[in-house]
Motif scaffolding. Structure first.
Motif, PDB file in Angstrom:
ATOM      1  N   ASN A 125       0.808  -1.218   0.000  1.00  0.00           N
ATOM      2  CA  ASN A 125       0.000   0.000   0.000  1.00  0.00           C
ATOM      3  C   ASN A 125       0.847   1.277   0.000  1.00  0.00           C
ATOM      4  O   ASN A 125       0.318   2.365   0.151  1.00  0.00           O
ATOM      5  CB  ASN A 125      -0.934   0.018   1.204  1.00  0.00           C
ATOM      6  CG  ASN A 125      -1.955  -1.093   1.143  1.00  0.00           C
ATOM      7  OD1 ASN A 125      -2.262  -1.611   0.071  1.00  0.00           O
ATOM      8  ND2 ASN A 125      -2.471  -1.486   2.291  1.00  0.00           N
ATOM      9  N   ILE A 126       2.149   1.133  -0.131  1.00  0.00           N
ATOM     10  CA  ILE A 126       3.062   2.277  -0.093  1.00  0.00           C
ATOM     11  C   ILE A 126       3.730   2.418  -1.456  1.00  0.00           C
ATOM     12  O   ILE A 126       4.179   1.435  -2.025  1.00  0.00           O
ATOM     13  CB  ILE A 126       4.128   2.081   1.010  1.00  0.00           C
ATOM     14  CG1 ILE A 126       3.454   2.027   2.388  1.00  0.00           C
ATOM     15  CG2 ILE A 126       5.175   3.177   0.958  1.00  0.00           C
ATOM     16  CD1 ILE A 126       4.397   1.640   3.510  1.00  0.00           C
ATOM     17  N   GLN A 127       3.771   3.631  -1.963  1.00  0.00           N
ATOM     18  CA  GLN A 127       4.447   3.887  -3.234  1.00  0.00           C
ATOM     19  C   GLN A 127       5.704   4.712  -2.981  1.00  0.00           C
ATOM     20  O   GLN A 127       5.701   5.633  -2.165  1.00  0.00           O
ATOM     21  CB  GLN A 127       3.563   4.661  -4.220  1.00  0.00           C
ATOM     22  CG  GLN A 127       2.381   3.903  -4.746  1.00  0.00           C
ATOM     23  CD  GLN A 127       1.189   3.992  -3.826  1.00  0.00           C
ATOM     24  OE1 GLN A 127       0.957   5.022  -3.225  1.00  0.00           O
ATOM     25  NE2 GLN A 127       0.457   2.905  -3.687  1.00  0.00           N
ATOM     26  N   ILE A 128       6.753   4.381  -3.707  1.00  0.00           N
ATOM     27  CA  ILE A 128       7.975   5.180  -3.694  1.00  0.00           C
ATOM     28  C   ILE A 128       8.233   5.626  -5.125  1.00  0.00           C
ATOM     29  O   ILE A 128       8.283   4.800  -6.037  1.00  0.00           O
ATOM     30  CB  ILE A 128       9.183   4.390  -3.149  1.00  0.00           C
ATOM     31  CG1 ILE A 128       8.938   3.959  -1.704  1.00  0.00           C
ATOM     32  CG2 ILE A 128      10.449   5.254  -3.242  1.00  0.00           C
ATOM     33  CD1 ILE A 128      10.092   3.200  -1.072  1.00  0.00           C
ATOM     34  N   ILE A 129       8.364   6.942  -5.295  1.00  0.00           N
ATOM     35  CA  ILE A 129       8.672   7.484  -6.620  1.00  0.00           C
ATOM     36  C   ILE A 129       9.857   8.435  -6.505  1.00  0.00           C
ATOM     37  O   ILE A 129      10.094   9.026  -5.450  1.00  0.00           O
ATOM     38  CB  ILE A 129       7.462   8.206  -7.252  1.00  0.00           C
ATOM     39  CG1 ILE A 129       6.978   9.362  -6.364  1.00  0.00           C
ATOM     40  CG2 ILE A 129       6.333   7.258  -7.548  1.00  0.00           C
ATOM     41  CD1 ILE A 129       5.949  10.252  -7.009  1.00  0.00           C
ATOM     42  N   LYS A 130      10.588   8.552  -7.589  1.00  0.00           N
ATOM     43  CA  LYS A 130      11.720   9.468  -7.622  1.00  0.00           C
ATOM     44  C   LYS A 130      11.233  10.816  -8.131  1.00  0.00           C
ATOM     45  O   LYS A 130      10.537  10.896  -9.138  1.00  0.00           O
ATOM     46  CB  LYS A 130      12.813   8.917  -8.536  1.00  0.00           C
ATOM     47  CG  LYS A 130      14.079   9.742  -8.528  1.00  0.00           C
ATOM     48  CD  LYS A 130      15.153   9.075  -9.364  1.00  0.00           C
ATOM     49  CE  LYS A 130      16.420   9.915  -9.367  1.00  0.00           C
ATOM     50  NZ  LYS A 130      17.467   9.281 -10.175  1.00  0.00           N
ATOM     51  N   LEU A 131      11.586  11.872  -7.394  1.00  0.00           N
ATOM     52  CA  LEU A 131      11.207  13.231  -7.768  1.00  0.00           C
ATOM     53  C   LEU A 131      12.433  13.984  -8.257  1.00  0.00           C
ATOM     54  O   LEU A 131      13.533  13.778  -7.757  1.00  0.00           O
ATOM     55  CB  LEU A 131      10.599  13.971  -6.572  1.00  0.00           C
ATOM     56  CG  LEU A 131       9.373  13.340  -5.908  1.00  0.00           C
ATOM     57  CD1 LEU A 131       8.995  14.131  -4.668  1.00  0.00           C
ATOM     58  CD2 LEU A 131       8.215  13.277  -6.876  1.00  0.00           C
ATOM     59  N   GLU A 132      12.237  14.861  -9.198  1.00  0.00           N
ATOM     60  CA  GLU A 132      13.306  15.740  -9.683  1.00  0.00           C
ATOM     61  C   GLU A 132      13.074  17.125  -9.087  1.00  0.00           C
ATOM     62  O   GLU A 132      12.055  17.749  -9.343  1.00  0.00           O
ATOM     63  CB  GLU A 132      13.299  15.809 -11.215  1.00  0.00           C
ATOM     64  CG  GLU A 132      13.537  14.482 -11.897  1.00  0.00           C
ATOM     65  CD  GLU A 132      14.926  13.911 -11.647  1.00  0.00           C
ATOM     66  OE1 GLU A 132      15.868  14.693 -11.427  1.00  0.00           O
ATOM     67  OE2 GLU A 132      15.055  12.672 -11.656  1.00  0.00           O
ATOM     68  N   ASP A 133      14.015  17.581  -8.277  1.00  0.00           N
ATOM     69  CA  ASP A 133      13.853  18.903  -7.677  1.00  0.00           C
ATOM     70  C   ASP A 133      15.058  19.817  -7.906  1.00  0.00           C
ATOM     71  O   ASP A 133      15.072  20.951  -7.457  1.00  0.00           O
ATOM     72  CB  ASP A 133      13.551  18.788  -6.184  1.00  0.00           C
ATOM     73  CG  ASP A 133      14.709  18.260  -5.368  1.00  0.00           C
ATOM     74  OD1 ASP A 133      15.653  17.695  -5.951  1.00  0.00           O
ATOM     75  OD2 ASP A 133      14.677  18.408  -4.133  1.00  0.00           O
ATOM     76  N   GLY A 134      16.083  19.328  -8.581  1.00  0.00           N
ATOM     77  CA  GLY A 134      17.248  20.154  -8.896  1.00  0.00           C
ATOM     78  C   GLY A 134      18.220  20.344  -7.748  1.00  0.00           C
ATOM     79  O   GLY A 134      19.226  21.022  -7.899  1.00  0.00           O
ATOM     80  N   LYS A 135      17.946  19.767  -6.591  1.00  0.00           N
ATOM     81  CA  LYS A 135      18.851  19.882  -5.460  1.00  0.00           C
ATOM     82  C   LYS A 135      19.832  18.722  -5.460  1.00  0.00           C
ATOM     83  O   LYS A 135      19.681  17.755  -6.199  1.00  0.00           O
ATOM     84  CB  LYS A 135      18.066  19.904  -4.144  1.00  0.00           C
ATOM     85  CG  LYS A 135      17.209  21.133  -3.966  1.00  0.00           C
ATOM     86  CD  LYS A 135      16.513  21.097  -2.637  1.00  0.00           C
ATOM     87  CE  LYS A 135      15.600  22.293  -2.460  1.00  0.00           C
ATOM     88  NZ  LYS A 135      14.845  22.194  -1.201  1.00  0.00           N
ATOM     89  N   PHE A 136      20.819  18.794  -4.596  1.00  0.00           N
ATOM     90  CA  PHE A 136      21.855  17.770  -4.508  1.00  0.00           C
ATOM     91  C   PHE A 136      21.286  16.455  -3.997  1.00  0.00           C
ATOM     92  O   PHE A 136      20.530  16.429  -3.035  1.00  0.00           O
ATOM     93  CB  PHE A 136      22.973  18.256  -3.583  1.00  0.00           C
ATOM     94  CG  PHE A 136      24.119  17.297  -3.485  1.00  0.00           C
ATOM     95  CD1 PHE A 136      24.989  17.125  -4.537  1.00  0.00           C
ATOM     96  CD2 PHE A 136      24.300  16.546  -2.341  1.00  0.00           C
ATOM     97  CE1 PHE A 136      26.035  16.234  -4.453  1.00  0.00           C
ATOM     98  CE2 PHE A 136      25.346  15.656  -2.239  1.00  0.00           C
ATOM     99  CZ  PHE A 136      26.220  15.504  -3.304  1.00  0.00           C
TER     100      PHE A 136
END
Length: 150
Positions: A125-136
């Motif tokens: 029931n848990i999702q993990i997604i990669k986000l792009e935020d431009g930080k290190f």
């Protein structure tokens, strides 16, 4: 002697500047707690060290505590750990599921007795997604979805 000192300082500067850059990642917890007519005082979420299997279940460092303004979960943590495995969300989820059978969470209700509700969420029931935020470093969102408290 002067050259050795310069080389030592240069070596230490390079090591501190780039030593952990290969795998630093951040996680952002998100989700919503549905608690009918109950006021939530604090929420305890697992630390990255616990998700990696480096902290035992009774350790002080097992949870990070937040005080939500609403029933929303929204906090970002920086991993003190490094690895090249954390480029893809699927790899991170697979790693976490091998270290922990479930995802523990503690909800502290605001009332006279400060009741603690311990619940374990299942990984399906848990999702993990990669986000792009431009930080290190890589940023992964761990979406806990809606947690129902009765």
């Amino acid at each position: 002697m002067k050259r050795i000192l310069i080389l030592t300082i240069l070596s230490l500067t390079i090591q501190y500047s780039f030593g952990q850059a290969c795998g630093i990642y951040r996680i952002k917890y998100s989700g919503n707690i549905k608690a009918e007519s109950l006021k939530i005082e604090k929420i305890k979420l697992p630390t990255i060290q616990f998700l990696h299997g480096l902290e035992s279940e009774n350790s002080e460092k097992m949870f990070i505590e937040i005080e939500p303004k609403t029933n929303e979960i929204d906090i970002e943590l920086v991993s003190p750990l490094t690895s090249h495995l954390y480029e893809k969300a699927e790899n991170l989820l697979k790693f976490y599921t091998t270290k922990n059978e479930s995802f523990p969470i503690i909800i502290i209700l605001e009332n006279e007795t400060k009741k603690e509700i311990f619940t374990e969420l299942i990984w399906d029931n848990i999702q993990i997604i990669k986000l792009e935020d431009g930080k290190f470093g890589n940023l992964f969102e761990i979406n806990l979805n809606e947690i129902n408290i009765k």
